[in-house]
Design a protein around this motif. Structure first.
Motif, PDB file in Angstrom:
ATOM      1  N   ALA A 117       0.445  -1.170  -0.170  1.00 30.66           N
ATOM      2  CA  ALA A 117      -0.026  -0.059  -0.082  1.00 30.66           C
ATOM      3  C   ALA A 117       0.887   1.522   0.400  1.00 30.66           C
ATOM      4  O   ALA A 117       0.439   2.070  -0.369  1.00 30.66           O
ATOM      5  N   THR A 118       1.991   1.114   0.314  1.00 31.96           N
ATOM      6  CA  THR A 118       2.771   2.309   0.830  1.00 31.96           C
ATOM      7  C   THR A 118       4.371   2.933  -0.488  1.00 31.96           C
ATOM      8  O   THR A 118       3.410   3.761  -0.918  1.00 31.96           O
ATOM      9  N   VAL A 119       4.233   1.570  -1.762  1.00 38.72           N
ATOM     10  CA  VAL A 119       4.564   1.461  -2.536  1.00 38.72           C
ATOM     11  C   VAL A 119       3.668   2.397  -3.178  1.00 38.72           C
ATOM     12  O   VAL A 119       3.952   3.444  -4.451  1.00 38.72           O
ATOM     13  N   LEU A 120       2.479   1.869  -3.515  1.00 41.33           N
ATOM     14  CA  LEU A 120       1.279   2.363  -4.580  1.00 41.33           C
ATOM     15  C   LEU A 120       1.040   3.744  -4.146  1.00 41.33           C
ATOM     16  O   LEU A 120       1.043   4.849  -4.882  1.00 41.33           O
ATOM     17  N   LEU A 121       0.975   3.905  -2.676  1.00 43.16           N
ATOM     18  CA  LEU A 121       0.905   5.359  -2.668  1.00 43.16           C
ATOM     19  C   LEU A 121       1.849   6.449  -3.252  1.00 43.16           C
ATOM     20  O   LEU A 121       1.445   7.334  -3.889  1.00 43.16           O
ATOM     21  N   ILE A 122       3.071   6.039  -3.122  1.00 45.39           N
ATOM     22  CA  ILE A 122       4.409   6.829  -3.391  1.00 45.39           C
ATOM     23  C   ILE A 122       4.699   7.151  -4.595  1.00 45.39           C
ATOM     24  O   ILE A 122       4.664   8.035  -5.024  1.00 45.39           O
ATOM     25  N   MET A 148      -4.326  -2.110  13.532  1.00 49.25           N
ATOM     26  CA  MET A 148      -3.562  -0.944  13.678  1.00 49.25           C
ATOM     27  C   MET A 148      -3.893  -0.005  13.882  1.00 49.25           C
ATOM     28  O   MET A 148      -4.975   0.331  13.281  1.00 49.25           O
ATOM     29  N   SER A 149      -3.499   0.805  14.577  1.00 52.25           N
ATOM     30  CA  SER A 149      -3.411   2.842  15.362  1.00 52.25           C
ATOM     31  C   SER A 149      -3.474   2.671  13.618  1.00 52.25           C
ATOM     32  O   SER A 149      -2.275   2.466  13.499  1.00 52.25           O
ATOM     33  N   LEU A 150      -3.226   4.641  13.880  1.00 51.95           N
ATOM     34  CA  LEU A 150      -3.300   5.106  13.537  1.00 51.95           C
ATOM     35  C   LEU A 150      -1.981   5.986  13.629  1.00 51.95           C
ATOM     36  O   LEU A 150      -1.190   5.274  12.727  1.00 51.95           O
ATOM     37  N   VAL A 151      -1.239   5.772  15.012  1.00 48.21           N
ATOM     38  CA  VAL A 151       0.178   6.151  15.340  1.00 48.21           C
ATOM     39  C   VAL A 151       0.533   4.611  14.833  1.00 48.21           C
ATOM     40  O   VAL A 151       2.240   4.868  14.098  1.00 48.21           O
ATOM     41  N   MET A 157       4.671   3.295   8.064  1.00 39.71           N
ATOM     42  CA  MET A 157       4.223   3.828   6.223  1.00 39.71           C
ATOM     43  C   MET A 157       5.284   4.727   6.769  1.00 39.71           C
ATOM     44  O   MET A 157       5.581   5.559   5.224  1.00 39.71           O
ATOM     45  N   ARG A 158       5.871   5.538   7.454  1.00 42.02           N
ATOM     46  CA  ARG A 158       6.605   7.195   7.994  1.00 42.02           C
ATOM     47  C   ARG A 158       5.892   8.102   6.804  1.00 42.02           C
ATOM     48  O   ARG A 158       6.051   8.865   5.985  1.00 42.02           O
TER      49      ARG A 158
END
Length: 203
Positions: A117-122, A148-151, A157-158
């Motif tokens: 999900a992170t890769v696709l977003l970036i 998972m919490s938002l934190v 995902m940094r």
């Protein structure tokens, strides 16, 4: 119908892309937004006492191709929501130029999918065609016991670094398409940005 492939169908006016990996709840989100807006319209027109908004999981099937729906956001205000199936990620960029904003969905209950999900977003944020277009990142399934919490999500995902270095304005919502938590924030974001598009289109 939702879940089918739509071809030779283009949206007129303000368009929002609905993107994200497979199985994160994009189609349910699309259905829920349509239902919530329809219910709000019925309440205003009937002036009856407020009824509870529809919660729960509406029947959906995995999207093959795209879904395109018109979402009414108020008097003389509407935007088109174009959902792309997660399996069509290599083709997302073909729609970047014609959209005004992007609604990106990730699964808050699936740690194994966060990296993808992170890769696709970036990749989407890095596109020159989306350089200044507003993004909303919705972490869905906050209702899940394995969420998972938002934190935690932001850390894995940094996300703070991504938001800080992005050229686009990014809004983050932690919610649930099942319980409708956070969907009011999504509708407010869609309404505000569609209004901006309408104002700019007149100039």
């Amino acid at each position: 119908p939702l879940g089918c492939t739509l071809t030779h169908m283009s949206a007129s006016g303000c368009e929002c892309l609905l993107l994200g990996p497979e199985g994160v709840g994009k189609t349910l989100l699309l259905k829920k937004l349509l239902v919530l807006r329809a219910q709000e319209g019925q309440k205003r027109s009937s002036r009856r006492s407020e009824e509870p908004l529809a919660t729960g999981v509406l029947p959906t099937i995995p999207t093959v191709g795209t879904n395109l729906e018109q979402l009414s956001l108020g008097k003389k205000l509407a935007c088109s929501l174009r959902e792309y199936g997660g399996s069509m990620a290599p083709l997302w960029s073909s729609a970047y130029e014609d959209c005004y904003m992007v609604l990106y969905v990730a699964d808050a209950s699936n740690p194994t999918q966060v990296a993808a999900a992170t890769v696709l977003l970036i990749e989407a944020l890095s596109s020159e065609k989306l350089r200044e277009k507003p993004f909303l990142v919705l972490f869905n399934r906050k209702d899940s016991a394995s969420r998972m919490s938002l934190v935690e999500l932001k850390s894995i995902m940094r996300l703070d670094d991504i938001v800080e270095t992005a050229t686009q304005p990014i809004t983050v919502v932690h919610g649930s398409c099942k319980t409708n938590e956070g969907l009011g924030d999504v509708l407010q974001w869609l309404t505000a940005n569609t209004q901006k598009w309408k104002t700019l289109s007149k100039n």
